[in-house]
Design a protein around this motif. Structure first.
Motif, PDB file in Angstrom:
ATOM      1  N   ALA A   1       0.831  -1.208   0.000  1.00  0.00           N
ATOM      2  CA  ALA A   1       0.000   0.000   0.000  1.00  0.00           C
ATOM      3  C   ALA A   1       0.864   1.256   0.000  1.00  0.00           C
ATOM      4  CB  ALA A   1      -0.933  -0.004   1.211  1.00  0.00           C
ATOM      5  N   ILE A   2       1.855   1.302   0.897  1.00  0.00           N
ATOM      6  CA  ILE A   2       2.720   2.484   1.018  1.00  0.00           C
ATOM      7  C   ILE A   2       3.526   2.706  -0.256  1.00  0.00           C
ATOM      8  CG2 ILE A   2       4.740   3.424   2.208  1.00  0.00           C
ATOM      9  CD1 ILE A   2       3.755   1.984   4.745  1.00  0.00           C
ATOM     10  N   ASN A   3       4.173   1.657  -0.721  1.00  0.00           N
ATOM     11  CA  ASN A   3       5.131   1.830  -1.814  1.00  0.00           C
ATOM     12  C   ASN A   3       4.471   1.893  -3.182  1.00  0.00           C
ATOM     13  OD1 ASN A   3       7.888   1.891  -0.502  1.00  0.00           O
ATOM     14  ND2 ASN A   3       6.999   0.077   0.440  1.00  0.00           N
ATOM     15  N   LEU A   4       3.334   1.236  -3.369  1.00  0.00           N
ATOM     16  CA  LEU A   4       2.600   1.403  -4.617  1.00  0.00           C
ATOM     17  C   LEU A   4       2.044   2.821  -4.697  1.00  0.00           C
ATOM     18  CD1 LEU A   4       1.330   0.429  -7.253  1.00  0.00           C
ATOM     19  CD2 LEU A   4      -0.556  -0.533  -5.905  1.00  0.00           C
TER      20      LEU A   4
ATOM     21  N   GLU B   1     -14.196  -6.377  -8.704  1.00  0.00           N
ATOM     22  CA  GLU B   1     -13.408  -7.361  -9.419  1.00  0.00           C
ATOM     23  C   GLU B   1     -12.032  -7.452  -8.781  1.00  0.00           C
ATOM     24  OE1 GLU B   1     -12.982  -5.993 -13.415  1.00  0.00           O
ATOM     25  OE2 GLU B   1     -11.886  -4.191 -12.844  1.00  0.00           O
ATOM     26  N   VAL B   2     -11.317  -8.490  -9.113  1.00  0.00           N
ATOM     27  CA  VAL B   2      -9.919  -8.597  -8.701  1.00  0.00           C
ATOM     28  C   VAL B   2      -9.079  -7.990  -9.809  1.00  0.00           C
ATOM     29  CG1 VAL B   2      -8.010 -10.147  -8.133  1.00  0.00           C
ATOM     30  CG2 VAL B   2     -10.310 -10.648  -7.288  1.00  0.00           C
ATOM     31  N   GLN B   3      -8.422  -6.863  -9.507  1.00  0.00           N
ATOM     32  CA  GLN B   3      -7.599  -6.225 -10.539  1.00  0.00           C
ATOM     33  C   GLN B   3      -6.340  -7.015 -10.787  1.00  0.00           C
ATOM     34  OE1 GLN B   3      -4.637  -4.088 -11.011  1.00  0.00           O
ATOM     35  NE2 GLN B   3      -5.386  -2.219 -11.967  1.00  0.00           N
ATOM     36  N   GLY B   4      -5.780  -7.580  -9.725  1.00  0.00           N
ATOM     37  CA  GLY B   4      -4.583  -8.376  -9.905  1.00  0.00           C
ATOM     38  C   GLY B   4      -4.026  -8.895  -8.595  1.00  0.00           C
ATOM     39  N   VAL B   5      -3.149  -9.875  -8.712  1.00  0.00           N
ATOM     40  CA  VAL B   5      -2.457 -10.464  -7.575  1.00  0.00           C
ATOM     41  C   VAL B   5      -0.971 -10.184  -7.759  1.00  0.00           C
ATOM     42  CG1 VAL B   5      -1.840 -12.618  -6.408  1.00  0.00           C
ATOM     43  CG2 VAL B   5      -4.171 -12.275  -7.268  1.00  0.00           C
ATOM     44  N   VAL B   6      -0.345  -9.620  -6.731  1.00  0.00           N
ATOM     45  CA  VAL B   6       1.089  -9.351  -6.800  1.00  0.00           C
ATOM     46  C   VAL B   6       1.820 -10.293  -5.851  1.00  0.00           C
ATOM     47  CG1 VAL B   6       0.927  -7.445  -5.113  1.00  0.00           C
ATOM     48  CG2 VAL B   6       2.919  -7.631  -6.614  1.00  0.00           C
ATOM     49  N   LEU B   7       2.808 -10.999  -6.384  1.00  0.00           N
ATOM     50  CA  LEU B   7       3.594 -11.933  -5.597  1.00  0.00           C
ATOM     51  C   LEU B   7       4.646 -11.160  -4.814  1.00  0.00           C
ATOM     52  CD1 LEU B   7       4.007 -14.630  -8.366  1.00  0.00           C
ATOM     53  CD2 LEU B   7       2.552 -14.792  -6.343  1.00  0.00           C
ATOM     54  N   THR B   8       4.675 -11.345  -3.494  1.00  0.00           N
ATOM     55  CA  THR B   8       5.581 -10.604  -2.623  1.00  0.00           C
ATOM     56  C   THR B   8       6.564 -11.551  -1.931  1.00  0.00           C
ATOM     57  OG1 THR B   8       4.107 -10.771  -0.705  1.00  0.00           O
ATOM     58  CG2 THR B   8       3.784  -8.879  -2.170  1.00  0.00           C
TER      59      THR B   8
ATOM     60  N   VAL C   1       0.004  -1.486 -12.960  1.00  0.00           N
ATOM     61  CA  VAL C   1      -1.331  -1.131 -12.481  1.00  0.00           C
ATOM     62  C   VAL C   1      -1.944  -0.061 -13.378  1.00  0.00           C
ATOM     63  CG1 VAL C   1      -2.586   0.031 -10.605  1.00  0.00           C
ATOM     64  CG2 VAL C   1      -0.974  -1.814 -10.079  1.00  0.00           C
ATOM     65  N   MET C   2      -1.167   0.939 -13.736  1.00  0.00           N
ATOM     66  CA  MET C   2      -1.671   2.009 -14.596  1.00  0.00           C
ATOM     67  C   MET C   2      -2.065   1.475 -15.971  1.00  0.00           C
ATOM     68  SD  MET C   2       1.003   5.035 -13.542  1.00  0.00           S
ATOM     69  CE  MET C   2       0.520   6.108 -14.888  1.00  0.00           C
TER      70      MET C   2
END
Length: 281
Positions: free
Chosen positions: A39-42, A198-205, A270-271
């Motif tokens: 959240a912070i860094n995005l 909707e689910v916009q996406g999943v980011v692997l961390t 994301v953009m």
């Protein structure tokens, strides 16, 4: 009664008013997956490329607020006051040290919001209603919501208000099990509260390329969700862990570290996805 309002007389909302900003809830019911770090860094990365961003800290722990350097004594009114109707968006938005990035902070009072919300009208839609009331005055390109690591009324409010969910997923053994639980939650919110979600996406961390398990988890998740998984992966990186203790995002703490580079790449991805959705509308 439950978080989804079954049998409570809450009206099903068939459509949402058009907003200028897209609202993304950053959510995972499992803790320790890099949710607040994302959240912070995005948010910072989006701001760094010229987007105007609002981050709503809806986690009573307030880590996103702390991580952006907003001291407890400077928080004033925040998410709690917004949800219970004591303050408007304009009264709760705070500037941060990051140009183009504002925050609605989490304060100590947010930890007690759950009980108070139970007695309020449209308790699942308090955040959505506040967003809609702000209308064109909410002049942002992106609104990100940092959710608690659990399914509470705060999480449900975030999903009921959001256009989409962005899911940080740690590269660990039980990743797919946790993801399945979250997808069921999204489906329940979509069916009962927010049909447009909707689910916009999943980011692997926390990806470690030296670890075969990380590679296996990434392959399994991509096999399960296909192009819903972002191309960008967030590496396990000590600078990402150190930055919050200094009250700054990693992109300010160390712009050139692998974690910062990854979040800049994620912001661009994301953009692109958001732009594709707008073009298709």
């Amino acid at each position: 009664m439950n978080e989804f309002g079954t049998g409570t007389g809450i009206e099903h909302t068939a459509t949402q008013p058009q907003r200028l900003a897209r609202v993304l809830a950053i959510a995972n019911q499992k803790g320790g997956v890099g949710k607040t770090t994302t959240a912070i860094n995005l948010a910072t990365a989006l701001a760094a490329v010229g987007e105007k961003v609002l981050l709503i800290d809806s986690d009573p722990q307030g880590n996103a607020t702390t991580g952006l350097g907003v001291a407890h004594e400077d928080r004033g009114q925040g998410t709690y006051e917004l949800l219970i109707g004591e303050a408007s968006f304009a009264e709760t938005i705070h500037a941060t040290q990051v140009p183009n990035l504002s925050i609605i902070p989490a304060t100590m009072e947010l930890s007690g919001a759950e009980l108070e919300l139970m007695d309020l009208d449209r308790r699942q839609h308090r955040l959505a209603d506040a967003l809609d009331a702000a209308g064109a005055d909410l002049d942002y390109d992106h609104v990100l919501i940092d959710c608690p690591p659990s399914l509470t009324l705060l999480t449900v409010n975030a999903m009921a208000a959001a256009d989409a969910v962005l899911v940080p997923l740690q590269c660990e053994f039980f990743a797919l099990e946790g993801l399945s639980q979250l997808l069921r939650t999204v489906e329940r919110v979509r069916s009962s509260l927010n049909p447009a979600l909707e689910v916009q996406g999943v980011v692997l961390t926390m990806f470690d390329k030296r670890n075969n398990l990380s590679e296996q988890v990434a392959a399994d998740v991509r096999g399960f969700l296909g192009d819903k998984v972002y191309d960008t992966v967030i590496p396990r990186n000590i600078r990402l862990s150190e930055a919050p203790s200094h009250g700054v995002p990693a992109l300010i703490y160390d712009l050139r570290c692998p974690g910062s580079t990854a979040y800049l790449a994620l912001a661009r991805e994301v953009m692109r996805r958001e732009r594709a959705l707008r073009d298709a509308a």
